[in-house]
Design an enzyme around this catalytic site. Structure first.
Site, short mmCIF file in Angstrom:
data_model
loop_
_atom_site.label_atom_id
_atom_site.label_comp_id
_atom_site.label_asym_id
_atom_site.label_seq_id
_atom_site.Cartn_x
_atom_site.Cartn_y
_atom_site.Cartn_z
N ILE A 94 0.77 -1.15 -0.02
CA ILE A 94 -0.15 0.06 0.05
C ILE A 94 0.82 1.11 0.06
O ILE A 94 0.55 2.55 -0.51
CB ILE A 94 -0.83 -0.03 1.02
CG1 ILE A 94 -1.86 1.33 1.00
CG2 ILE A 94 -0.22 0.04 2.56
CD1 ILE A 94 -2.90 1.24 -0.14
N GLY A 309 -5.57 -7.02 1.02
CA GLY A 309 -6.04 -5.94 1.72
C GLY A 309 -5.23 -4.55 1.65
O GLY A 309 -4.48 -4.46 0.73
N GLU A 310 -5.13 -4.31 2.68
CA GLU A 310 -4.41 -2.88 2.88
C GLU A 310 -4.84 -1.66 2.40
O GLU A 310 -4.23 -0.43 2.42
CB GLU A 310 -2.88 -3.07 2.62
CG GLU A 310 -2.09 -4.28 3.24
CD GLU A 310 -0.66 -4.31 2.72
OE1 GLU A 310 -0.19 -3.66 1.86
OE2 GLU A 310 -0.03 -5.51 3.09
N GLY A 311 -5.92 -1.72 1.60
CA GLY A 311 -6.27 -0.67 0.70
C GLY A 311 -5.88 -0.58 -0.73
O GLY A 311 -5.85 0.47 -1.38
#
Length: 345
Positions: A94, A309-311
Site C-alpha cells: 500500500i 487488503g491494506e487498501g
C-alpha cells in the site's frame, strides 16, 4: 452517539446535464464505458458537471481479534503489529501504490494488541488491545463499538480532500468479516468463508465450524450495530464510523476488498444512501467477496485476483477516477473540435 445524515445523490436535472456533457464528447456514445459511469457518479456526489479530485487519502485501520485463539488464521497475531511497523517504514504494497499515485496514507491503531509508544506517523485510536473472542462472548461492548465509530468520524473530520480510500490490517479479520456477511445477508456460512491469509482446505472447514458455532451462540443478534459489536473488530467498527462521516461530507469512498466491504455492508444497512458515494475498487480473490458485492447490488471496477487488503485495490483504482474526471473536464466536444457527429439516418 451522533446521528449521521447521508443524502442520496439522485438529481434528475443534474443527471441529464452530466449525460449531455458526456455524450457530447468527441467519441461514439458509451465508448468510454465504465469511465462514463464513474464521471457521472462523481459529478452527482459533488453536485456539479465539472467535478474535481482533491487531496486523495487512504486510511489503513489496524486491529486485533480475540477469535484468533480459535486457530482460524494461518499467521500468528503478532503479524498485525509487525505489518503496522512495515506500513510506518514505507515497506508495504500500500505504501508503494499510494506513493505511486500521489495518495496520502494514514495508518491508524484502532485496537492492536501491542504497545507502539508515541509514533509520529501512527494515529492512536486504540479502543482496547484487541477484541474479545466472539466464539465465546461478544467481540466488544456496545460502548466500545460506538467509541470506535466515533473515532472513525473524528479521523475524517481532520481530512481536507474529496476522495477517501479504506484499507485494513488485522490477523483474523476475514473471520469477523465472514460472520458479519452471513448475519447481514443470510448467505450460508460456507459461501462466506475463504482462505484468508492462506488456510488449507482443512483450516477453512475449521474456520467455518467456528463461525457457525458462534452465530448459533449469538443467534438473537440481528441489528447492524449489534452484529458489528458482536462479531466485528475495532478496525472494522472504526471504518464504519469513518465511512458514514465521509459520505456525509460528500466524499468519494474507495472501497477495497473483503474486510472493507464487510464494514461498508454494516454502514449500508444503517444508511442505505451511502452506496451512492462508493466506488467498489475491485473484486477480491477471497472467497465470499463476489457474493457480498452481489448482495449489495454493486459492480467492482477492477478484477485483478487481489487478496492482500491494506487498501491496495483502492490505491490502484484511483487513476481510473482521475481519467473519468479528466475526460469530462478536458475532452473536446463535437462542436468545439468541429468534428461531425453520427448522422441520424
Amino acid at each position: 452517539m451522533t446521528t449521521t445524515n447521508i443524502i442520496a445523490t439522485a438529481n434528475a436535472a443534474l443527471e441529464a446535464e452530466l449525460a449531455a456533457a458526456i455524450n457530447n464528447k468527441t467519441k461514439p456514445l458509451g465508448s468510454l464505458g465504465r469511465l462514463e459511469q464513474l464521471a457521472a457518479q462523481i459529478g452527482l456526489i459533488q453536485q456539479t458537471t465539472q467535478p474535481q479530485l482533491r487531496d486523495p487519502a487512504i486510511i489503513v485501520f489496524a486491529g486485533d481479534h480475540g477469535v484468533v485463539a480459535e486457530g482460524i488464521s494461518a499467521f500468528p497475531q503478532d503479524v498485525t503489529w509487525q505489518m503496522v511497523e512495515n506500513f510506518l517504514a514505507d515497506g508495504a504494497a500500500i505504501n508503494v501504490f499510494a506513493r505511486q499515485n500521489g495518495i496520502a496514507l494514514h495508518v491508524v491503531d484502532a485496537g492492536v494488541n501491542h504497545d507502539f509508544g508515541l509514533r509520529d506517523k501512527l494515529l492512536n485510536k486504540k479502543v482496547a488491545a484487541g477484541t474479545r473472542n466472539f466464539a465465546k462472548e461478544p467481540a466488544m461492548t456496545a460502548a466500545q463499538c460506538q467509541a470506535a465509530m466515533r473515532n472513525g468520524a473524528e479521523l475524517v473530520a481532520g481530512l481536507s480532500g474529496s476522495v477517501l480510500g479504506f484499507g485494513e490490517m488485522g490477523i483474523g479479520n476475514t473471520t469477523a468479516a465472514a460472520a458479519i456477511m452471513h448475519k447481514l445477508t443470510g448467505i450460508p456460512v460456507v459461501d462466506c468463508v475463504g482462505a484468508g491469509t492462506g488456510l488449507s482446505s482443512e483450516g477453512i472447514r475449521h474456520k467455518q465450524a467456528v463461525i457457525e458455532a458462534a452465530v448459533a451462540l449469538h443467534a438473537d443478534v440481528t441489528q447492524p450495530a449489534d452484529v458489528l459489536a458482536t462479531f466485528g473488530g475495532f478496525e472494522i467498527a472504526t471504518m464504519v464510523g469513518a465511512m458514514l462521516a465521509a459520505a456525509e461530507r460528500r466524499m468519494v469512498l474507495l472501497i477495497d476488498g473483503f474486510i472493507v466491504t464487510s464494514a461498508l455492508l454494516v454502514a449500508a444497512r444503517m444508511q442505505p444512501a451511502i452506496l451512492d458515494y462508493c466506488v467498489f475498487s475491485h473484486q477480491s480473490d477471497e472467497s465470499g467477496h463476489a457474493r457480498m458485492l452481489q448482495a449489495l447490488h454493486v459492480k467492482p471496477v477492477l478484477q485483478l485476483d487481489l487478496r492482500l487488503g491494506e487498501g491496495t485495490g483502492a490505491a490502484l483504482v484511483y487513476p481510473m477516477l482521475q481519467a473519468a474526471v479528466n475526460f469530462l473536464n478536458q475532452m473536446a466536444t463535437f462542436s468545439s473540435a468541429q468534428v461531425s457527429e453520427k448522422s441520424s439516418g
